[in-house]
Write an enzyme that holds these catalytic residues in place. Structure first.
Site, mmCIF file in Angstrom:
data_model
loop_
_atom_site.group_PDB
_atom_site.id
_atom_site.type_symbol
_atom_site.label_atom_id
_atom_site.label_comp_id
_atom_site.label_asym_id
_atom_site.label_seq_id
_atom_site.Cartn_x
_atom_site.Cartn_y
_atom_site.Cartn_z
ATOM 1 N N SER A 95 5.570 -1.283 5.808
ATOM 2 C CA SER A 95 4.997 -0.321 4.868
ATOM 3 C C SER A 95 4.975 1.079 5.481
ATOM 4 C CB SER A 95 3.597 -0.791 4.454
ATOM 5 O OG SER A 95 3.150 -0.138 3.306
ATOM 6 N N ASP A 224 7.304 -6.830 -4.816
ATOM 7 C CA ASP A 224 6.394 -5.933 -4.108
ATOM 8 C C ASP A 224 5.704 -5.013 -5.122
ATOM 9 O OD1 ASP A 224 5.194 -3.908 -2.523
ATOM 10 O OD2 ASP A 224 6.678 -4.207 -0.946
ATOM 11 N N HIS A 253 4.233 -7.621 -1.149
ATOM 12 C CA HIS A 253 4.226 -6.574 -0.123
ATOM 13 C C HIS A 253 3.811 -7.124 1.237
ATOM 14 C CE1 HIS A 253 4.164 -2.479 1.331
ATOM 15 N NE2 HIS A 253 2.925 -2.620 1.763
#
Length: 273
Positions: A95, A224, A253
């Site tokens: 991320s 995601d 995610h």
């Protein structure tokens, strides 16, 4: 584990286990190096030296009011790399940490980095604007800012549902995973978390990606809900010179936690290739 003091006096906390080729893990917002537990244990057992740090203002690092921008994050990491004398390293970012990896490699990594892995990463850029019309509307990030600033404890209780795909029909939710996400988030500073929202949503990594010539593995879940695959992983791999994309139907995610066995296997294969 230990800490180093970077140029502005901020102390960066890190864990450093094992010997062998180093693998450096970069965590996402608003978490800490603990989010890599499943990978730290796996790669340590495979004979690698594993390092995970807490970004400034996050986890156990100093809760400073300043320096919450991607250039400073990368510079902090460079200080840690120098202090530990890491060479021929693999850098893996999830991320926001994926953005940190590619900025670090582009600015500081020459001669020290062997390969990079971007997992559910925010690259090349998330926010919608004229040059990125398919991005996520700024209003979405403004809502995250508002809830972080005014209702953080409860908001961080709610956020893992979409993060791990627990809001999907048939999902098998883990209360322990939810609690661990909240624990990590609440360890960090609210100011750092608030500022980092702008960092992960508005930083443009296009030129960083273009400049990197080491092998880059891009891993992204097609379901995601936090960093949509179509605007991130699918685009990022087109910008690097030597990239490989693996996308996973249905993965969320937070797939390094929920799908650790699959993610770990694919990263290991890439490192050994």
């Amino acid at each position: 584990m230990g800490t180093i003091k970077v140029q502005d006096g901020t102390e960066i906390y890190y864990k450093d286990w094992g010997t062998g080729q180093p693998i450096v893990f970069h965590h996402g917002w608003p978490l800490s190096g603990d989010d890599w537990d499943a990978q730290m244990m796996f790669f340590l057992d495979q004979g690698y030296r594993v390092i995970a740090h807490d970004r400034r203002g996050h986890g156990r690092s100093t809760q400073v009011a300043t320096g919450h921008d991607m250039d400073t994050y990368a510079a902090d990491l460079f200080e840690l790399v120098k202090a530990l004398d890491l060479k021929d390293a693999i850098h893996i970012g999830h991320s926001t940490g994926g953005g940190e990896v590619i900025r670090y490699v582009a600015k500081f990594g020459k001669g020290r980095v062997a390969k990079a892995v971007l997992v559910s990463a925010v690259t090349p850029i998330m926010v919608q604007k004229d040059s990125n019309p398919n991005g996520v509307p700024k209003s979405v990030f403004d809502e995250i800012r508002l809830n972080t600033a005014t209702n953080r404890a409860q908001y961080f209780k709610d956020f893992p549902e979409a993060f791990y795909g627990y809001n999907r029909p048939g999902a098998k939710a883990s209360q322990g995973v939810r609690d661990n996400w909240w624990r990590q988030g609440m360890m960090g500073a609210i100011k750092a978390h608030y500022d980092c929202i702008g960092v992960f949503s508005e930083t443009d990594f296009t030129e960083d990606l273009k400049s990197v010539d080491i092998p880059v593995l891009v891993l992204h879940g097609e379901d995601d809900q936090i960093v949509p695959f179509e605007i991130s992983g699918k685009q990022a791999v087109k910008l690097v010179k030597n990239g490989k994309l693996i996308s996973y139907p249905g993965f969320p995610h937070g797939m390094p936690t929920t799908e650790a066995a699959t993610i770990n296997k694919d990263i290991l294969e890439f490192i050994r290739s």
